[in-house]
Design a protein around this motif. Structure first.
Motif, PDB file in Angstrom:
ATOM      1  N   TRP A  36      -2.850   5.238  -2.769  1.00  0.00           N
ATOM      2  CA  TRP A  36      -1.882   6.337  -2.758  1.00  0.00           C
ATOM      3  C   TRP A  36      -2.035   7.113  -4.052  1.00  0.00           C
ATOM      4  CZ3 TRP A  36       1.382   6.472  -6.861  1.00  0.00           C
ATOM      5  CH2 TRP A  36       1.676   5.274  -7.510  1.00  0.00           C
ATOM      6  N   ASP A  45      -0.329  10.247 -10.525  1.00  0.00           N
ATOM      7  CA  ASP A  45      -0.244   8.777 -10.559  1.00  0.00           C
ATOM      8  C   ASP A  45      -1.050   8.266  -9.383  1.00  0.00           C
ATOM      9  OD1 ASP A  45       1.469   8.636 -12.724  1.00  0.00           O
ATOM     10  OD2 ASP A  45       3.249   8.826 -11.476  1.00  0.00           O
ATOM     11  N   LEU A  76       4.608  -2.531   1.552  1.00  0.00           N
ATOM     12  CA  LEU A  76       5.928  -2.030   1.980  1.00  0.00           C
ATOM     13  C   LEU A  76       6.265  -0.692   1.325  1.00  0.00           C
ATOM     14  CD1 LEU A  76       7.898  -5.377   1.728  1.00  0.00           C
ATOM     15  CD2 LEU A  76       6.846  -4.368   3.747  1.00  0.00           C
ATOM     16  N   CYS A  77       5.606  -0.415   0.223  1.00  0.00           N
ATOM     17  CA  CYS A  77       5.871   0.840  -0.471  1.00  0.00           C
ATOM     18  C   CYS A  77       4.760   1.120  -1.470  1.00  0.00           C
ATOM     19  CB  CYS A  77       7.229   0.784  -1.191  1.00  0.00           C
ATOM     20  SG  CYS A  77       7.230  -0.399  -2.529  1.00  0.00           S
ATOM     21  N   LEU A  79       6.198   4.634   0.191  1.00  0.00           N
ATOM     22  CA  LEU A  79       6.001   5.322   1.470  1.00  0.00           C
ATOM     23  C   LEU A  79       5.503   6.740   1.223  1.00  0.00           C
ATOM     24  CD1 LEU A  79       9.291   4.228   3.270  1.00  0.00           C
ATOM     25  CD2 LEU A  79       7.073   3.108   3.290  1.00  0.00           C
TER      26      LEU A  79
ATOM     27  N   GLN B 119       5.702  -7.489  -4.829  1.00  0.00           N
ATOM     28  CA  GLN B 119       5.923  -7.190  -3.416  1.00  0.00           C
ATOM     29  C   GLN B 119       6.326  -5.740  -3.193  1.00  0.00           C
ATOM     30  OE1 GLN B 119       8.613 -10.566  -3.109  1.00  0.00           O
ATOM     31  NE2 GLN B 119       7.595 -11.083  -1.187  1.00  0.00           N
ATOM     32  N   LEU B 120       7.067  -5.213  -4.118  1.00  0.00           N
ATOM     33  CA  LEU B 120       7.471  -3.801  -4.015  1.00  0.00           C
ATOM     34  C   LEU B 120       6.990  -3.060  -5.259  1.00  0.00           C
ATOM     35  CD1 LEU B 120      11.086  -4.105  -2.636  1.00  0.00           C
ATOM     36  CD2 LEU B 120       9.091  -3.312  -1.405  1.00  0.00           C
ATOM     37  N   PRO B 121       5.705  -2.763  -5.285  1.00  0.00           N
ATOM     38  CA  PRO B 121       5.209  -2.097  -6.480  1.00  0.00           C
ATOM     39  C   PRO B 121       5.810  -0.705  -6.614  1.00  0.00           C
ATOM     40  CG  PRO B 121       3.517  -2.149  -4.773  1.00  0.00           C
ATOM     41  CD  PRO B 121       4.662  -2.957  -4.268  1.00  0.00           C
ATOM     42  N   ASN B 122       6.005  -0.287  -7.842  1.00  0.00           N
ATOM     43  CA  ASN B 122       6.522   1.050  -8.150  1.00  0.00           C
ATOM     44  C   ASN B 122       7.946   1.305  -7.687  1.00  0.00           C
ATOM     45  OD1 ASN B 122       3.344   1.416  -7.707  1.00  0.00           O
ATOM     46  ND2 ASN B 122       4.072   2.669  -9.394  1.00  0.00           N
ATOM     47  N   VAL B 123       8.689   0.211  -7.415  1.00  0.00           N
ATOM     48  CA  VAL B 123      10.122   0.357  -7.169  1.00  0.00           C
ATOM     49  C   VAL B 123      10.829  -0.326  -8.340  1.00  0.00           C
ATOM     50  CG1 VAL B 123      12.035  -0.277  -5.657  1.00  0.00           C
ATOM     51  CG2 VAL B 123       9.857   0.406  -4.672  1.00  0.00           C
ATOM     52  N   HIS B 304      12.889   5.912  -0.676  1.00  0.00           N
ATOM     53  CA  HIS B 304      13.257   4.855  -1.629  1.00  0.00           C
ATOM     54  C   HIS B 304      13.038   5.312  -3.078  1.00  0.00           C
ATOM     55  CE1 HIS B 304       9.022   3.933  -2.483  1.00  0.00           C
ATOM     56  NE2 HIS B 304       8.800   4.122  -1.195  1.00  0.00           N
ATOM     57  N   PHE B 306      11.382   5.356  -6.691  1.00  0.00           N
ATOM     58  CA  PHE B 306       9.963   5.245  -7.025  1.00  0.00           C
ATOM     59  C   PHE B 306       9.802   5.459  -8.522  1.00  0.00           C
ATOM     60  CE2 PHE B 306       6.034   7.611  -7.917  1.00  0.00           C
ATOM     61  CZ  PHE B 306       5.078   6.722  -7.445  1.00  0.00           C
ATOM     62  N   GLY B 308       6.636   5.861 -11.080  1.00  0.00           N
ATOM     63  CA  GLY B 308       5.225   5.898 -11.455  1.00  0.00           C
ATOM     64  C   GLY B 308       5.105   6.157 -12.941  1.00  0.00           C
ATOM     65  N   PRO B 339      12.852   0.556   0.217  1.00  0.00           N
ATOM     66  CA  PRO B 339      12.297   1.053   1.484  1.00  0.00           C
ATOM     67  C   PRO B 339      12.974   0.340   2.657  1.00  0.00           C
ATOM     68  CG  PRO B 339      10.575   0.210   0.041  1.00  0.00           C
ATOM     69  CD  PRO B 339      11.867  -0.137  -0.594  1.00  0.00           C
ATOM     70  N   ARG B 345      12.054  -9.118   3.613  1.00  0.00           N
ATOM     71  CA  ARG B 345      10.755  -9.627   3.168  1.00  0.00           C
ATOM     72  C   ARG B 345      10.787  -9.985   1.687  1.00  0.00           C
ATOM     73  NH1 ARG B 345       6.721  -5.976   6.785  1.00  0.00           N
ATOM     74  NH2 ARG B 345       8.336  -5.004   7.992  1.00  0.00           N
TER      75      ARG B 345
END
Lengths: 119, 351, 252
Positions: A36, A45, A76-77, A79, B119-123, B304, B306, B308, B339, B345
């Motif tokens: 992405w 990024d 999962l993200c 998105l 598991q949830l990168p960039n969150v 969601h 984010f 970066g 998300p 999960r």
């Protein structure tokens, strides 16, 4: 290159590609990645979710025109997102390295999730 | 027997006993006095040299420099102590804790890079949001307030400036009394006095606004927020204030930073705004704070949070008020949106 | 999934073209001029006028980039004992006077380029110190993008040390420096128009309106000749137009 344009988080991504009109002996290697990248008013990024490198020897074991398959499970993200200052774009990117330092790249964008619609 | 008012509070572990507000105020007054003393002595020593360089009372030498150093240290110690004491008195322990943790988290985030979990990168990580339990609802949200800084700044400036003005005024009046008026000094006092009045007005406006509005407490039933799910929000507004309108909203911002060579530009734009609840012509009293209890369902196609390196999507709960006596105010409380269907999960909600 | 043609990825110096506004600004002429100046010169111009863009296109004509866009943490340490990159053009035992620089590299293959990006005075000073320690040799050219980010003593040091070691030095700066000016860049309506003609797709609605000098002129004045800011402004215009079109197509 081919795949379904709209995919859901956690889905498996099966990606098929083949190489045409490039002689096998001129290929140094190939890099395939699922990634992405942000696009918009800020600096870019980037996040690589999947990466594989195939050497020229590995590629020449089968005819180049024959379809090759790469598979990965999507995260999962983040998105896909179509915002105002920034967009998040997913794509499969192939980078073909030729002898003599030249390279050819191709991208197949896809949409992960269904948060924002295409505008 | 009625309890005597104790001027200084006593600290028992993390708990304060006694009249700790008076104690804190006394400490603040002490540091404030020290600061003023430093300013006054610095001004006296400085102006004496400026206007009476031939005077034998304060000659430039060891004594002069000793006084200058002592006065400067009074100013530094007094100002630091005052800022610390005011910050500790005005901010709640939760807020202080949240601020300290926020600084620590920011440090950790920078050292670790963006992305909180594998598991949830960039969150953004949930930990900063879930470590402060609420009284009514599961979590108390940490406020992003930028009001104390200007207040302390305005106080410091007004105190220093008016201290200097007072000393110059005494000197000018003394000159008149002795029959040797210094017209240059007298004329200089006019613009000095104007700046002094404006600085004092600036401080009192900020002080009245802050003391009148009082703190805002926000609590939430769920963290992270999930698209398509309903969450409850409780907001309590303290202080003596009448509102023409008070609204509660969930807002999403996009933030982008562009860096090229020496050029760095950051832009922020609001892209989503959901009004959760709105109330008109309401009032909050010191013994009866204004309370808002609302529920809201985030639309299922919500993006969601984010984070970066250069770009971010930030969600906030925002309390906006339009008061009859005060300028409109806005207090924001960052939250995290995950998300859709990622919680199952990632793991269950801690509460 | 259409991209905004003025998104950062399309208008960064690496992607945007260098458009010479005069014959002297042609890349080959500038490369020759720089060689005559013994690879010691400055590119001068305000924010967003094309200094970094020029660097991106000029540098490949000058030599081989050994390190690109180095910051303090990304600059590799190279001990002084390391032999010069190009042994055929090894420096003489003593170096330091201006006359010795006359053996400066003459071909693209001979010049090794270290490209530094200055960010903040403290980090920049450390970066420069490390570069001087390990990288400043004859046959090398330092590029300092953002010279004014350096503190004044470090600026002088960079010029003196590179001269003593015989290394080249190419700067980008907002003001004239002690080095000769290679070129002065300046944003103009004509340049903005030329760049936009390249960037905006032919099928873009109201393309002609966006290219209209009457529209570009006040925008460029508003941003003090900063082309980057002009593009960012037009980015917003395109986003708004896109949203409006989208709403008209499928009302919510």
């Amino acid at each position: 290159m081919s795949l379904h344009a709209g995919l859901e988080p956690g889905d498996g991504l099966d990606f098929e590609f083949s190489i045409h009109r490039v002689p096998a002996e001129s290929i140094d290697g190939l890099e395939a990645s699922v990634l992405w990248a942000t696009e918009g008013k800020g600096s870019e990024d980037i996040g690589v979710h999947y990466f594989e490198r195939l050497s020229g020897t590995q590629l020449s074991q089968r005819p180049l025109q024959e379809p090759r398959m790469l598979s990965t499970k999507l995260p999962l993200c983040p998105l896909s997102y179509e915002g105002r200052l920034m967009k998040i774009r997913w794509c499969v990117r192939l980078r073909l390295f030729l002898k003599g330092g030249r390279e050819i790249s191709a991208e197949q964008p896809f949409y992960l999730g269904h948060v924002t619609r295409e505008v | 027997m009625s309890k005597l008012v104790r001027l200084f509070g006593k600290k028992r572990g993390s708990r304060m006993s006694g009249w700790w507000v008076i104690g804190s105020a006394s400490e603040a007054a002490f540091f404030g006095s020290l600061f003023l003393l430093g300013i006054v002595s610095l001004t006296v020593v400085g102006t004496w040299q400026l206007f009476w360089p031939q005077s034998q009372i304060i000659r430039v030498g060891f004594g002069f420099w000793l006084m200058m150093i002592a006065s400067l240290s009074f100013v530094v110690i007094g100002l630091s102590g005052l800022i610390l004491r005011v910050a500790q008195t005005v901010a709640s322990p939760e807020l202080r804790s949240a601020l300290a943790q926020q600084a620590e988290r920011e440090h950790q985030r920078r050292s670790r890079g963006p992305g909180a979990t594998s598991q949830l990168p960039n969150v953004p990580s949930l930990q900063p949001f879930t470590d402060s339990p609420g009284e009514r609802l599961a979590y108390r949200l940490a406020s992003q307030r930028g009001e104390i800084g200007p207040l302390v700044l305005s106080f410091s400036f007004a105190a220093a400036w008016n201290g200097l003005l007072a000393v110059l005024l005494v000197i000018a009046v003394g000159n008149f009394a002795r029959g040797t008026p210094n017209w240059f000094l007298t004329l200089l006092l006019v613009p000095f006095a104007a700046v002094g009045v404006f600085s004092a007005r600036w401080f009192f406006t900020l002080f009245r606004r802050l003391s009148g509005l009082g703190p805002t407490i926000a609590e939430i039933s769920h963290i992270p927020l999930m698209p398509g799910e309903t969450f409850s929000l409780y907001v309590c507004q303290y202080g003596r204030v009448s509102f023409r309108r008070l609204s509660l909203a969930v807002i999403c911002f996009e933030e982008s930073t562009y860096q090229q060579g020496t050029d760095v530009r950051t832009e922020r734009v609001q892209v989503v705004r959901h009004i959760i609840c709105e109330r008109e012509n309401c009032r909050s009293e010191p013994d009866e704070p204004l309370e808002l209890d609302c529920q809201f369902r985030l639309p299922s196609d919500t993006m969601h949070s984010f984070q970066g390196q250069h770009n971010a999507i930030v969600w906030k709960v925002v309390v906006e008020g339009d008061s009859t006596r005060w300028p409109s105010f806005c207090r924001s409380f960052p939250v995290v949106v995950y998300p859709p269907s990622s919680v199952a999960r990632v793991g269950p909600n801690p509460l | 999934m259409k991209s905004n043609p003025l998104a950062t990825r399309f208008v960064t110096p690496g992607h945007i073209q260098w458009l010479a506004q005069s014959d002297e600004q042609r890349l080959d002429r500038l490369a020759t001029h720089l060689q005559h100046l013994r690879y010691r010169a400055a590119i001068v111009g305000p924010h967003g006028s094309g200094k970094s863009t020029l660097l991106e296109h000029l540098v490949p004509l000058l030599g081989t980039v050994l390190v690109k866009h180095a910051t303090y943490s990304s600059l590799p340490l190279q001990p002084l004992e390391t032999p010069p990159l190009f042994p055929s053009a090894a420096p003489p035992e003593s170096c330091g006077s201006e006359s010795e620089v006359s053996t400066a590299p003459q071909t693209v293959d001979q010049l090794g380029i270290i490209w530094l990006q200055m960010r903040g005075q403290w980090a920049s000073a450390r970066l420069l110190h490390r570069t001087m320690q390990h990288w400043a040799h004859r046959n090398r050219m330092l590029i300092i993008d953002g010279y004014e980010q350096l503190a004044y003593p470090a600026r002088g040091l960079a010029i003196v040390v590179t001269r003593l070691t015989g290394a080249g030095l190419l700067l980008t700066s907002h003001r004239r420096t002690w080095l000769p000016t290679l070129v002065e860049t300046q944003g103009s309506v004509a340049l903005a128009q030329q760049l936009l003609e390249q960037l905006l797709p032919l099928d873009l609605p109201d393309r002609a309106g966006l290219l209209d000098p009457k529209r570009l002129s006040p925008l460029l004045s508003k941003h003090n000749g900063n082309l980057r800011e002009l593009f960012m402004d037009l980015y917003d215009t395109l986003e708004t137009a896109c949203e409006t079109n989208s709403l008209q197509r499928k009302p919510r």
